[in-house]
Motif scaffolding. Structure first.
Motif, mmCIF file in Angstrom:
data_model
loop_
_atom_site.group_PDB
_atom_site.id
_atom_site.type_symbol
_atom_site.label_atom_id
_atom_site.label_comp_id
_atom_site.label_asym_id
_atom_site.label_seq_id
_atom_site.Cartn_x
_atom_site.Cartn_y
_atom_site.Cartn_z
ATOM 1 N N ALA A 109 -61.744 -17.944 101.060
ATOM 2 C CA ALA A 109 -61.424 -18.276 99.737
ATOM 3 C C ALA A 109 -61.970 -19.708 99.680
ATOM 4 C CB ALA A 109 -59.829 -18.357 99.821
ATOM 5 N N LYS A 110 -62.449 -19.952 98.472
ATOM 6 C CA LYS A 110 -62.862 -21.250 98.179
ATOM 7 C C LYS A 110 -61.730 -22.321 98.162
ATOM 8 C CE LYS A 110 -65.820 -23.683 94.854
ATOM 9 N NZ LYS A 110 -66.775 -23.500 93.873
ATOM 10 N N GLU A 129 -72.197 -20.718 99.569
ATOM 11 C CA GLU A 129 -71.487 -20.616 98.465
ATOM 12 C C GLU A 129 -72.089 -19.474 97.552
ATOM 13 O OE1 GLU A 129 -69.401 -23.137 94.809
ATOM 14 O OE2 GLU A 129 -70.644 -24.088 96.190
ATOM 15 N N VAL A 130 -71.536 -18.656 96.984
ATOM 16 C CA VAL A 130 -71.922 -17.546 96.162
ATOM 17 C C VAL A 130 -72.022 -18.330 94.553
ATOM 18 C CG1 VAL A 130 -71.869 -15.181 95.160
ATOM 19 C CG2 VAL A 130 -71.323 -15.754 97.567
ATOM 20 N N THR A 131 -73.142 -18.316 94.021
ATOM 21 C CA THR A 131 -72.887 -18.687 92.477
ATOM 22 C C THR A 131 -73.769 -17.794 91.723
ATOM 23 O OG1 THR A 131 -75.125 -19.999 92.761
ATOM 24 C CG2 THR A 131 -73.351 -21.166 93.391
ATOM 25 N N ARG A 135 -76.622 -15.222 93.384
ATOM 26 C CA ARG A 135 -75.827 -14.076 94.143
ATOM 27 C C ARG A 135 -76.580 -12.696 94.108
ATOM 28 N NH1 ARG A 135 -71.923 -13.331 88.578
ATOM 29 N NH2 ARG A 135 -73.772 -12.536 87.096
ATOM 30 N N ASP A 136 -77.692 -12.640 93.389
ATOM 31 C CA ASP A 136 -78.508 -11.555 93.573
ATOM 32 C C ASP A 136 -79.471 -11.531 94.435
ATOM 33 O OD1 ASP A 136 -77.422 -10.508 91.219
ATOM 34 O OD2 ASP A 136 -78.930 -11.291 89.993
ATOM 35 N N ALA A 137 -79.888 -12.817 94.983
ATOM 36 C CA ALA A 137 -80.769 -12.727 96.354
ATOM 37 C C ALA A 137 -80.023 -12.776 97.507
ATOM 38 C CB ALA A 137 -81.641 -14.041 96.059
#
Length: 151
Positions: A109-110, A129-131, A135-137
């Motif tokens: 959880a963030k 962190e996924v942004t 997120r695609d890479a």
């Protein structure tokens, strides 16, 4: 799929829906078993509008997260969050896994509380962190990194 040949154990969570409304969450093990994590309108400890099914969660997940299991290359945990951390046994098991030289891929959880902060601030934990931008890479990047660590 990206980790073919790597012996993984663990679980992920997914939404359950009734029509267009989210009705809860279930856990799905990497070997295909399922259990209810949370649902609307049930008894038990609450996170927001969801009642957490701590015993069912533990029954499904804890046997997978055995830190002394043989033949496991990577533990996959989705996620370490408020709902999951209501399980005292899950908190203990996460601590046991992190105390060993074991590969763990987890989402966390963030928003932090005590248990989450402890994990995030460990010197042997890398946070990615996924942004929207990355997120695609990330799946390919993380899979490559895991393969390098395990091979």
């Amino acid at each position: 799929e990206r980790l073919a040949g790597i012996r993984c154990r663990g679980f992920y969570t997914e939404e359950t829906r009734q029509g267009r409304q989210r009705s809860g969450f279930r856990v799905v093990t990497l070997d295909g078993r399922t259990g209810t994590l949370a649902s609307v309108g049930s008894q038990g400890p609450k996170v927001g509008k969801y009642s957490i099914h701590v015993e069912e969660f533990e029954k499904v997940v804890l046997p997978l997260l055995d830190p002394v299991a043989m033949g496991v290359d990577l533990y996959v945990i989705d996620e370490i969050g408020k709902m999951e951390l209501l399980s005292r046994q899950f908190r203990i098991r996460i601590s046991e896994l992190l105390a060993r030289p074991i590969n763990v891929l987890a989402t966390i959880a963030k928003r932090s509380d005590g248990s989450i902060d402890e994990i995030k601030h460990r010197s042997d934990v890398e946070i990615v962190e996924v942004t929207r931008r990355n997120r695609d890479a990330l799946p390919d990047q993380i899979a490559c990194k895991i393969r390098r660590l395990i091979d």
